[in-house]
Every structure is written in structure tokens, then in C-alpha cells.
Design a protein around this motif. Structure first.
Motif, PDB file in Angstrom:
ATOM      1  N   ALA A 194       0.847  -1.195   0.000  1.00  0.00           N
ATOM      2  CA  ALA A 194       0.000   0.000   0.000  1.00  0.00           C
ATOM      3  C   ALA A 194       0.875   1.235   0.000  1.00  0.00           C
ATOM      4  N   LEU A 195       0.251   2.377  -0.340  1.00  0.00           N
ATOM      5  CA  LEU A 195       0.917   3.674  -0.258  1.00  0.00           C
ATOM      6  C   LEU A 195       0.172   4.518   0.779  1.00  0.00           C
ATOM      7  N   ALA A 196       0.462   5.797   0.858  1.00  0.00           N
ATOM      8  CA  ALA A 196      -0.063   6.649   1.924  1.00  0.00           C
ATOM      9  C   ALA A 196      -1.592   6.673   1.985  1.00  0.00           C
ATOM     10  N   LEU A 197      -2.259   6.676   0.831  1.00  0.00           N
ATOM     11  CA  LEU A 197      -3.727   6.679   0.780  1.00  0.00           C
ATOM     12  C   LEU A 197      -4.194   5.548  -0.126  1.00  0.00           C
ATOM     13  N   PRO A 198      -5.350   4.976   0.148  1.00  0.00           N
ATOM     14  CA  PRO A 198      -5.791   3.795  -0.605  1.00  0.00           C
ATOM     15  C   PRO A 198      -6.028   4.018  -2.093  1.00  0.00           C
ATOM     16  N   ASP A 199      -6.261   5.257  -2.546  1.00  0.00           N
ATOM     17  CA  ASP A 199      -6.485   5.512  -3.974  1.00  0.00           C
ATOM     18  C   ASP A 199      -5.202   5.544  -4.794  1.00  0.00           C
ATOM     19  N   PHE A 200      -4.060   5.643  -4.132  1.00  0.00           N
ATOM     20  CA  PHE A 200      -2.791   5.721  -4.847  1.00  0.00           C
ATOM     21  C   PHE A 200      -2.354   4.344  -5.319  1.00  0.00           C
ATOM     22  N   LEU A 201      -2.046   4.223  -6.614  1.00  0.00           N
ATOM     23  CA  LEU A 201      -1.553   2.969  -7.189  1.00  0.00           C
ATOM     24  C   LEU A 201      -0.056   2.993  -7.424  1.00  0.00           C
ATOM     25  N   VAL A 202       0.527   4.193  -7.520  1.00  0.00           N
ATOM     26  CA  VAL A 202       1.956   4.329  -7.819  1.00  0.00           C
ATOM     27  C   VAL A 202       2.490   5.594  -7.152  1.00  0.00           C
ATOM     28  N   GLU A 203       3.743   5.541  -6.761  1.00  0.00           N
ATOM     29  CA  GLU A 203       4.461   6.702  -6.263  1.00  0.00           C
ATOM     30  C   GLU A 203       5.869   6.636  -6.829  1.00  0.00           C
ATOM     31  N   ILE A 204       6.380   7.793  -7.302  1.00  0.00           N
ATOM     32  CA  ILE A 204       7.693   7.818  -7.929  1.00  0.00           C
ATOM     33  C   ILE A 204       8.506   8.950  -7.322  1.00  0.00           C
ATOM     34  N   GLU A 205       9.713   8.603  -6.858  1.00  0.00           N
ATOM     35  CA  GLU A 205      10.613   9.624  -6.318  1.00  0.00           C
ATOM     36  C   GLU A 205      11.862   9.673  -7.162  1.00  0.00           C
ATOM     37  N   ALA A 206      12.570  10.799  -7.090  1.00  0.00           N
ATOM     38  CA  ALA A 206      13.732  10.989  -7.955  1.00  0.00           C
ATOM     39  C   ALA A 206      14.834  11.764  -7.240  1.00  0.00           C
ATOM     40  N   THR A 207      16.026  11.610  -7.780  1.00  0.00           N
ATOM     41  CA  THR A 207      17.189  12.407  -7.409  1.00  0.00           C
ATOM     42  C   THR A 207      17.750  12.964  -8.713  1.00  0.00           C
ATOM     43  N   ALA A 208      18.097  14.246  -8.696  1.00  0.00           N
ATOM     44  CA  ALA A 208      18.621  14.888  -9.902  1.00  0.00           C
ATOM     45  C   ALA A 208      19.917  15.621  -9.609  1.00  0.00           C
ATOM     46  N   ALA A 209      20.804  15.651 -10.586  1.00  0.00           N
ATOM     47  CA  ALA A 209      22.068  16.379 -10.491  1.00  0.00           C
ATOM     48  C   ALA A 209      21.907  17.683 -11.258  1.00  0.00           C
ATOM     49  N   LEU A 210      22.205  18.791 -10.596  1.00  0.00           N
ATOM     50  CA  LEU A 210      22.099  20.101 -11.222  1.00  0.00           C
ATOM     51  C   LEU A 210      23.483  20.671 -11.440  1.00  0.00           C
ATOM     52  N   ASP A 211      23.677  21.350 -12.556  1.00  0.00           N
ATOM     53  CA  ASP A 211      24.981  21.957 -12.860  1.00  0.00           C
ATOM     54  C   ASP A 211      25.192  23.192 -12.012  1.00  0.00           C
TER      55      ASP A 211
END
Length: 134
Positions: free
Chosen positions: A117-134
Motif C-alpha cells: 500500500a501507499l499513503a492513501l488507498p487511492d494511490f496505485l503508484v508513487e515515484i521519487e527521484a534524485t537529480a544532479a544540477l549543474d
């Protein structure tokens, strides 16, 4: 750019599956993006019950955060994708949306994680990211 995707010739073709084996960040700043779900700007779930629509919205939210920081999907060095009750048939809708998110940019490494499960029952997917900035 401050990151280089690494895909050794002696390993399987990860890019064909929508991710790279590694990203090498050389200097710059690091942007850590919170996991994004299928909420619109008013907190309404987009695509209730629809994994593809929810994935597209989560990625649109990630893209909006990247843009606010002056970045694009090409700056992403790491994704983590959490899918509720994962099964192999869910790969297609999610990976298709991730491919559209990157466009012509080389995809970053991605860990695809099945969760109960995720934080709320309606959520089917969660995506997190890390990015490199110049």
C-alpha cells in the motif's frame, strides 16, 4: 551536464527496459525530489483505478518540480518507482509512461518496487527521484 549514464556492454540492455545501470554525478548540486503520486494541484486523484493515468500524473508532478529547480528529466540520476500489488502485467503501463517522461534523454537508473500500500488507498503508484544540477 553533471551526470553520465553508465551501461556496460557486458550487461543486459537496461535502456531497452527504460533505465540505465548507473549514473555518475560529477560535482554540482543534488536535488532530492519527494515521491510524487497522482494528485493534481487541488489534491484530487487523477486516474482513479488507472495505473497508466496515475503514473503519467506522478511523472508530470516530478517534471514540474524539476522545472521549478531549472532542471529536466535529463538531470535525473535516480528513480524509485513504488507500485501497489505489483505483478508483471503492470510493467507495461508504468514503463511506457516513464519512457515518455524521458523523451530523448537517456533514462536514469530505476528501482521498481512492489508494495502492499501507499499513503492513501487511492494511490496505485508513487515515484521519487534524485537529480544532479549543474
Amino acid at each position: 551536464m553533471a551526470n553520465t549514464k553508465i551501461n556496460p556492454a557486458g550487461l543486459y540492455d537496461a535502456v531497452g527496459y527504460g533505465f540505465s545501470h548507473a549514473s555518475l554525478q560529477a560535482g554540482g548540486r543534488t536535488l532530492h525530489l519527494a515521491g510524487q503520486v497522482a494528485w493534481d494541484k487541488d489534491g484530487n486523484v487523477v486516474g482513479a483505478g488507472d495505473l497508466a493515468a496515475q503514473t503519467a500524473q506522478a511523472l508530470a508532478n516530478l517534471k514540474a518540480v524539476l522545472e521549478e529547480a531549472g532542471a529536466t528529466p535529463a538531470n535525473v540520476v535516480r528513480l524509485r518507482t513504488y507500485v501497489v500489488d505489483h505483478s508483471p502485467d503492470k510493467l507495461g503501463p508504468v514503463l511506457g509512461a516513464i519512457g515518455a517522461f524521458y523523451g530523448d534523454a537517456m533514462p536514469a537508473p530505476n528501482t521498481f518496487i512492489g508494495v502492499a500500500a501507499l499513503a492513501l488507498p487511492d494511490f496505485l503508484v508513487e515515484i521519487e527521484a534524485t537529480a544532479a544540477l549543474d
